[in-house]
Design a protein around this motif. Structure first.
Motif, PDB file in Angstrom:
ATOM      1  N   TRP A  84       0.840  -1.203  -0.229  1.00 54.92           N
ATOM      2  CA  TRP A  84      -0.107  -0.094   0.082  1.00 54.92           C
ATOM      3  C   TRP A  84       0.865   1.069   0.000  1.00 54.92           C
ATOM      4  CZ3 TRP A  84      -3.506   1.529   4.728  1.00 54.92           C
ATOM      5  CH2 TRP A  84      -4.440   2.570   4.333  1.00 54.92           C
ATOM      6  N   SER A 209     -12.858   1.937   8.233  1.00 56.27           N
ATOM      7  CA  SER A 209     -12.408   0.690   8.464  1.00 56.27           C
ATOM      8  C   SER A 209     -11.336   0.616   9.281  1.00 56.27           C
ATOM      9  CB  SER A 209     -11.589   0.452   6.969  1.00 56.27           C
ATOM     10  OG  SER A 209     -11.137  -0.804   6.676  1.00 56.27           O
ATOM     11  N   THR A 226      -8.908  -1.923   2.830  1.00 53.81           N
ATOM     12  CA  THR A 226     -10.184  -1.578   2.165  1.00 53.81           C
ATOM     13  C   THR A 226      -9.939  -0.438   1.110  1.00 53.81           C
ATOM     14  OG1 THR A 226     -11.217  -2.224   4.093  1.00 53.81           O
ATOM     15  CG2 THR A 226     -12.331  -0.559   2.449  1.00 53.81           C
ATOM     16  N   ALA A 227      -9.039   0.588   1.558  1.00 50.22           N
ATOM     17  CA  ALA A 227      -8.647   1.764   0.858  1.00 50.22           C
ATOM     18  C   ALA A 227      -7.813   1.419  -0.552  1.00 50.22           C
ATOM     19  CB  ALA A 227      -7.794   2.676   1.569  1.00 50.22           C
ATOM     20  N   ALA A 234     -11.038   4.610  -1.492  1.00 47.77           N
ATOM     21  CA  ALA A 234      -9.995   5.430  -0.851  1.00 47.77           C
ATOM     22  C   ALA A 234     -10.499   6.725  -0.607  1.00 47.77           C
ATOM     23  CB  ALA A 234      -8.780   5.376  -1.887  1.00 47.77           C
ATOM     24  N   GLU A 235     -11.177   7.263  -1.258  1.00 48.51           N
ATOM     25  CA  GLU A 235     -11.609   8.921  -1.131  1.00 48.51           C
ATOM     26  C   GLU A 235     -12.560   9.001   0.008  1.00 48.51           C
ATOM     27  OE1 GLU A 235     -10.708  11.990  -2.511  1.00 48.51           O
ATOM     28  OE2 GLU A 235      -8.545  10.625  -2.756  1.00 48.51           O
ATOM     29  N   THR A 237     -12.476   6.588   2.668  1.00 49.23           N
ATOM     30  CA  THR A 237     -12.310   5.609   3.866  1.00 49.23           C
ATOM     31  C   THR A 237     -11.403   6.135   4.748  1.00 49.23           C
ATOM     32  OG1 THR A 237     -12.610   3.803   2.426  1.00 49.23           O
ATOM     33  CG2 THR A 237     -11.253   3.188   4.153  1.00 49.23           C
ATOM     34  N   THR A 239      -8.959   4.696   7.280  1.00 48.67           N
ATOM     35  CA  THR A 239      -8.324   3.525   7.730  1.00 48.67           C
ATOM     36  C   THR A 239      -7.554   3.498   9.357  1.00 48.67           C
ATOM     37  OG1 THR A 239      -7.961   2.895   5.620  1.00 48.67           O
ATOM     38  CG2 THR A 239      -6.873   1.449   7.198  1.00 48.67           C
ATOM     39  N   GLN A 260      -6.649   9.607   3.153  1.00 46.59           N
ATOM     40  CA  GLN A 260      -6.134  10.039   1.868  1.00 46.59           C
ATOM     41  C   GLN A 260      -6.618  11.561   1.356  1.00 46.59           C
ATOM     42  OE1 GLN A 260      -5.871   7.241  -1.427  1.00 46.59           O
ATOM     43  NE2 GLN A 260      -6.827   8.646  -2.891  1.00 46.59           N
TER      44      GLN A 260
END
Ligand SMILES: Cc1ncc(COP(=O)(O)O)c(C=O)c1O
Length: 398
Positions: A84, A209, A226-227, A234-235, A237, A239, A260
């Motif tokens: 990641w 998440s 998840t992201a 991602a936009e 979420t 984490t 993010q």
């Protein structure tokens, strides 16, 4: 490489341990064997203790910001463990993960908004929803012979406007995902997460998440971030990760969120004014663990696998009425005791008074938890054996 001896039982009584020093208060008797709250009875990696000791040589413990080395260690670890690519600017420090969840709900919801959780699930999720004035929407997991999956159809139904009286305007603002899932031990596959995350994207719903158990995996299982599933996911979420479960650092009150989306992150940070500086010793420990803790972690994973194999085979052989869900991730075994025919409160009494065990009662994890018990297996094997023997005697005495 040093070999750790996780069989050694280290006395924790008298350390104000939430797990070991609370028996009277929590369970009404002293002689229960503690296998409940999720920390490990193992000593932490040696480099962690060394780094903390070195820092203690300096006698001032003032406000401290995260070091460049720590941020780099988190970025490197995300790459190494999950492939990641994150940026250090995306990292926001929290006390615990639960603290982060509360802040998120406070920042992005209004009283009355709805938040989806998937019971049976880590019970502070429900507490966070209730205590921030939002409302719980349950999307219970489905179980087939103890194998749990998400109910995607029911999840989607929460977003469908219903023309009933009084008119129900859907206002689902957030979904709290537990991945890997405490207490059922699932490590979700990418497709399973994407199915529900895509519904969130389509409905402007935030995904919280909780990936605190991401590095506690049993053989053959791989964590999905998840992201990483799509840019749209991602936009929206947030984490949550930490070294607290992975490296047994829960008492150091340090975790972090990875966000993010710039706007989300800005609002999240603003909601945490005064609480963003991080815990000095927690940050020292986290950096050392992420940089030098892997040999320890590999041994812990192997040991947990051994504990679970013993636990499951012993129960299968000697207590066939109990059903153990497969443990894919976390160190928390989930056991179906419904065939004993006891009500949730009778089962609680039986576990405490007859088996003399301190476990987490399934009913606390919400719908689907009645008749289950959760065992923390991050403990020396002699104690796992002792617990199994206590349970077997009690079950045979029924
Ligand atoms: C899924 C999950 N999230 C969060 C936590 C607690 O995290 P923290 O101590 O960082 O608040 C736990 C602890 O058991 C957990 O299982």
């Amino acid at each position: 490489m040093s070999r750790y001896n996780f069989d050694e039982v280290i006395e924790r009584h008298g350390t104000n341990s939430a797990k070991w020093d609370n028996n009277m208060v929590m369970f009404g008797r002293e002689d229960v064997l503690d296998m409940w709250v999720a920390d490990m009875d193992f000593p932490v990696p040696e480099p962690v203790v060394r780094a903390m000791r070195e820092r203690l040589e300096h006698p001032i413990f003032g406000y401290t910001f995260p070091s460049a080395g720590l941020l780099e260690a988190i970025v490197d670890r995300a790459k190494r463990e999950f492939d990641w690519d994150i940026k250090k600017e995306w990292i926001v420090f929290n006390g615990g993960v639960v603290d982060g969840l509360y802040s998120t709900l406070q920042a992005f919801t209004h009283p009355g908004d709805e938040v989806i959780v998937q019971p049976p699930v880590y019970y502070p999720f429900m507490g966070a929803v209730k205590n921030t004035g939002t409302q719980i929407l349950y999307n219970p997991l489905k179980s087939t012979n103890g194998h749990y999956t998400m109910d995607v159809e029911n999840f989607a139904s929460h977003f469908v406007p219903r023309a009933s009286f009084p008119i129900r305007v859907p206002k689902v603002k957030a979904f709290i995902l537990c991945s890997p899932h405490n207490p059922v031990g699932r490590v979700w596959h990418p497709g399973e997460i994407k199915a529900v995350a895509d519904i969130c994207v389509a409905n402007d719903c935030l995904i919280l998440s909780d990936e605190i158990h991401a590095e506690l995996l049993l053989k053959g299982h791989k964590h999905t971030v998840t992201a990483m599933l799509s840019e749209e996911i991602a936009e929206r979420t947030i984490t949550y990760m930490a070294g607290s479960k992975t490296f047994n650092l829960a008492g150091l009150g340090t975790s972090f969120a990875i966000v993010q989306n710039d706007k989300l992150r800005k609002d999240y940070v603003a909601s945490r004014a005064g609480r963003n500086s991080g815990n000095l010793m927690g940050m020292i420990a986290l950096e050392a663990a992420y940089k030098h803790g892997d040999p320890w972690l590999y041994q812990v994973r192997e040991y947990l696998q051994g504990n679970f194999d013993l636990f499951r085979s012993y129960i299968e052989e000697k207590m066939p009425k109990l059903k153990v869900s497969n443990l894919e991730g976390t160190y928390l075994a989930w056991v179906d005791m419904r065939e004993l025919g006891l009500s949730p409160l009778d089962l609680q009494r039986f576990i405490r008074e007859e088996a003399r065990l301190a476990l987490d009662d399934g009913y606390a994890f919400g719908p689907g938890g009645d008749g289950f018990q959760r065992f923390n297996l991050a403990t020396p094997r002699p104690l796992v054996r002792e617990a199994l023997e206590r349970l077997e005697r009690a079950v045979k005495g029924l």
